[in-house]
Write a protein that holds these residues in place. Sequence first.
Motif, PDB file in Angstrom:
ATOM      1  N   TYR A 348     -51.483 103.151  47.925  1.00 24.17           N
ATOM      2  CA  TYR A 348     -51.062 101.957  47.200  1.00 24.17           C
ATOM      3  C   TYR A 348     -51.768 101.774  45.857  1.00 24.17           C
ATOM      4  N   ASN A 349     -52.713 102.643  45.530  1.00 26.03           N
ATOM      5  CA  ASN A 349     -53.397 102.571  44.238  1.00 26.03           C
ATOM      6  C   ASN A 349     -53.269 103.925  43.563  1.00 26.03           C
ATOM      7  N   LYS A 350     -52.391 104.007  42.581  1.00 23.14           N
ATOM      8  CA  LYS A 350     -52.110 105.292  41.941  1.00 23.14           C
ATOM      9  C   LYS A 350     -53.283 105.782  41.093  1.00 23.14           C
ATOM     10  N   ASN A 351     -54.239 104.906  40.809  1.00 25.24           N
ATOM     11  CA  ASN A 351     -55.440 105.295  40.063  1.00 25.24           C
ATOM     12  C   ASN A 351     -56.617 105.484  41.016  1.00 25.24           C
ATOM     13  N   TYR A 352     -56.355 106.137  42.138  1.00 24.62           N
ATOM     14  CA  TYR A 352     -57.382 106.273  43.176  1.00 24.62           C
ATOM     15  C   TYR A 352     -58.539 107.172  42.769  1.00 24.62           C
ATOM     16  N   ASP A 353     -58.403 107.892  41.661  1.00 22.85           N
ATOM     17  CA  ASP A 353     -59.463 108.819  41.255  1.00 22.85           C
ATOM     18  C   ASP A 353     -59.948 108.566  39.830  1.00 22.85           C
ATOM     19  N   ASN A 354     -59.759 107.354  39.318  1.00 25.56           N
ATOM     20  CA  ASN A 354     -60.275 107.045  37.976  1.00 25.56           C
ATOM     21  C   ASN A 354     -60.689 105.571  37.899  1.00 25.56           C
ATOM     22  N   ILE A 355     -61.392 105.223  36.859  1.00 28.08           N
ATOM     23  CA  ILE A 355     -61.977 103.886  36.723  1.00 28.08           C
ATOM     24  C   ILE A 355     -60.918 102.793  36.739  1.00 28.08           C
ATOM     25  N   ASP A 356     -59.722 103.084  36.261  1.00 25.13           N
ATOM     26  CA  ASP A 356     -58.665 102.076  36.251  1.00 25.13           C
ATOM     27  C   ASP A 356     -58.303 101.616  37.657  1.00 25.13           C
ATOM     28  N   GLY A 357     -58.675 102.398  38.670  1.00 31.19           N
ATOM     29  CA  GLY A 357     -58.384 102.013  40.043  1.00 31.19           C
ATOM     30  C   GLY A 357     -59.402 101.051  40.631  1.00 31.19           C
ATOM     31  N   ALA A 358     -60.463 100.740  39.892  1.00 26.80           N
ATOM     32  CA  ALA A 358     -61.502  99.830  40.395  1.00 26.80           C
ATOM     33  C   ALA A 358     -61.033  98.379  40.337  1.00 26.80           C
ATOM     34  N   TYR A 359     -61.691  97.535  41.118  1.00 25.37           N
ATOM     35  CA  TYR A 359     -61.416  96.095  41.051  1.00 25.37           C
ATOM     36  C   TYR A 359     -61.842  95.562  39.685  1.00 25.37           C
ATOM     37  N   ASP A 360     -61.278  94.443  39.289  1.00 24.03           N
ATOM     38  CA  ASP A 360     -61.578  93.870  37.967  1.00 24.03           C
ATOM     39  C   ASP A 360     -63.066  93.568  37.803  1.00 24.03           C
ATOM     40  N   TRP A 361     -63.707  93.028  38.855  1.00 18.43           N
ATOM     41  CA  TRP A 361     -65.128  92.684  38.728  1.00 18.43           C
ATOM     42  C   TRP A 361     -65.965  93.940  38.493  1.00 18.43           C
ATOM     43  N   ALA A 362     -65.564  95.043  39.131  1.00 14.21           N
ATOM     44  CA  ALA A 362     -66.321  96.286  38.994  1.00 14.21           C
ATOM     45  C   ALA A 362     -66.106  96.906  37.610  1.00 14.21           C
ATOM     46  N   LYS A 363     -64.860  96.874  37.137  1.00 14.50           N
ATOM     47  CA  LYS A 363     -64.595  97.409  35.801  1.00 14.50           C
ATOM     48  C   LYS A 363     -65.382  96.626  34.742  1.00 14.50           C
ATOM     49  N   LYS A 364     -65.428  95.305  34.920  1.00  6.98           N
ATOM     50  CA  LYS A 364     -66.157  94.477  33.948  1.00  6.98           C
ATOM     51  C   LYS A 364     -67.649  94.782  33.968  1.00  6.98           C
ATOM     52  N   THR A 365     -68.241  94.831  35.150  1.00  8.15           N
ATOM     53  CA  THR A 365     -69.695  95.024  35.222  1.00  8.15           C
ATOM     54  C   THR A 365     -70.084  96.431  34.760  1.00  8.15           C
ATOM     55  N   LEU A 366     -69.263  97.423  35.067  1.00  4.90           N
ATOM     56  CA  LEU A 366     -69.552  98.780  34.588  1.00  4.90           C
ATOM     57  C   LEU A 366     -69.439  98.855  33.072  1.00  4.90           C
ATOM     58  N   ASN A 367     -68.446  98.170  32.523  1.00  4.70           N
ATOM     59  CA  ASN A 367     -68.270  98.173  31.074  1.00  4.70           C
ATOM     60  C   ASN A 367     -69.399  97.406  30.382  1.00  4.70           C
ATOM     61  N   ASP A 368     -69.827  96.296  31.008  1.00  3.79           N
ATOM     62  CA  ASP A 368     -70.930  95.504  30.429  1.00  3.79           C
ATOM     63  C   ASP A 368     -72.211  96.322  30.319  1.00  3.79           C
ATOM     64  N   HIS A 369     -72.409  97.253  31.238  1.00  2.15           N
ATOM     65  CA  HIS A 369     -73.657  98.028  31.278  1.00  2.15           C
ATOM     66  C   HIS A 369     -73.466  99.487  30.847  1.00  2.15           C
TER      67      HIS A 369
END
Length: 504
Positions: A348-369
Motif C-alpha cells: 500500500y506504500n509505493k515508496n516503500y524503499d525511499n524517504i518519500d515513504g516515511a511518515y510526515d513527522w519522520a520526514k520533517k525531523t530528518l530534514n530538520d537535522h
Amino acid sequence: MLTTQPPQKKQKVDDGSNSLFHTFLQNVENDRIKAATSVSEFKLNKKRIKNLTSTNDVPKWTESILYWMTREQRVNDNWSLLYAQSLALKNKVPLHVCFCLQKKFMGATIRHYKFMLKGLQEVAEMCETLNISFHLLSGEGKDLVPQLVEKFKIGAVVVDFSPLRVPLMWIEGLKKNVPNGVPIFQVDAHNIVPCWVASDKLEYGARTIRNKINSKLDEFLTHFPSVMKHPFTSKQKPEKTDWMEIESSLEVDRTVPEVSWAEPGYKAGMKMLFEFCEKRLKLFNSKRNDPTANALSNLSPWFHFGHISIQRCILVVKSYKGKHKESVDSFCEEAIVRRELADNFCFYNKNYDNIDGAYDWAKKTLNDHKKDKRQYIYTKEELEKSKTHDDLWNSAQIQLFKEGKMHGFLRMYWAKKILEWTPSPEIALETAIYLNDKYSMDGRDPNGFVGCMWSICGIHDQGWREREVFGKIRYMNYEGCKRKFDVAAFVARYGGKVHHKKSK
C-alpha cells in the motif's frame, strides 16, 4: 520482523537415517493426507484468490492449466499450486508449472541465484514424480508465459502474489499479453491471512493490524491437502533443463560467496524447522534479542525464496504450545503479525524503499537535522569492508558478508549507525538497502525494506526524544547494546577490528 541467526556449523540435510526427523516429515505428510488426498476433495478458501481479468470461467477449449511460479518456489504446502491443480482436475487437463529466470534481478548475486536454482531443481524433480510438467524459462515472464499459453492451449494462468513493484509489473505485463478469454488468478500463498483480506489500507503499525490478522487466523490457518500425482499427462514434454548452462549464463556479481550454513530446498528448510522446535524454541522468548545466544529460527532464507510454507511452520510451532507457550506466542507475533505488516507496507506504500515513504513527522525531523554535524562520515566502500571505528558494527557487517544474515537486533543497530555516519538520510537508506540486498539471503524482501525503513525513517514506530542527526527517530548506541548482551563475545566471534578515523 522475523529475526534469525545462522548456526556456526554447516547444516547437513538428513537423508532419512535420522529417525526423529524422518518421523517428523512423515507426520507432516500424514497431516496433508488427513486434510485431503486430493485438492478436489478440499474446500479452498476463495478469499485467498483474486481474478485479475474480466473472464471468470476457464474456456471450453482449454487443453491445460499453467501455474507461473515466482515467490513460492515449492511443491508442498503451496496454495497457488494447489489451486492450479484444482482447476486442472476440474477441467480434466494436464498441469504445467513454469519459472521465468532473469539473468539479473534487483542486484541479486551468485549467492542468491545458486540457492534459488538448487531449490528449483528440487521443484523440477518433485514435479516430474507428480506428472506435472515443469518449465525453466530464461527471460521475461510477460513475454514467455503467453508463448506457453499458445503452445499448450492453456485455459487459465495462476500466479503468485508479491507486494513489490517489480513482480507487480510482471503481472501487469502478463495481463496485457495474455489472449482475451484466458483468466489470470492470483493467489496469496505467502501470507497466512491474504494481504488484501488482512487490510484494505496502509496500516500505521503492529498495534493497528494485529487484531485484524489474529481475528482471521481461525479461518485461514488451516491444514493443507496433498498435491496428488496428476492423472492427466501432457502430450508434449517440457524441454530438458541444463542447470549448469543456466548458471553460467547469469549476468550477476560472482564475488559474493555462497553461505555454508544453509542448504536450499524444502527438505533442508524442514530440517531447520525441526531443529528449531526441538532445540531452540524454548529459548526464543527470553533470548531472541541476544546475538550471542542460539535462540532463533534461522528460517528466513527458506521463507524468502518460498522453499517452505510459513503457514506450515506456524502449524508445527503451535503444536509445541503446551511446552513453550511464551516462545510460541512470541514467534507467532514475529512470523505472522510483523511479517505480514511488512507486506502491507510494501503493497500500500509505493515508496516503500525511499524517504518519500516515511511518515510526515519522520520526514520533517530528518530534514530538520539533515545538516547536523556528523562526528564520523564513512563511504559506502568503507562500510562494506567493515572499516569503521566501531568493532560491534564491523562484526555485524562481517557476519552479513560471511553468513548472508545478521542477527535481527543488530540489524537495527547496524542501520541506525549508517544514518549517523553518512551525509544524509537519503544516502543512509540507499546504503543500508544496497548492503542488505547484496549480502543478506533474504535481501529484496518486504522484511528487509521495512527493517531499513524502521531503523532510518521511523516506519511503524513513534517519535522519541529529539537529538542531533536522528531528530526524533529512535536512537541506539554501543553502551545500550552492552547492557543487552555480551558485546565482547560477539566481537570475538566475528573479529571486527577498530579502524581509527578522525572525527569530522
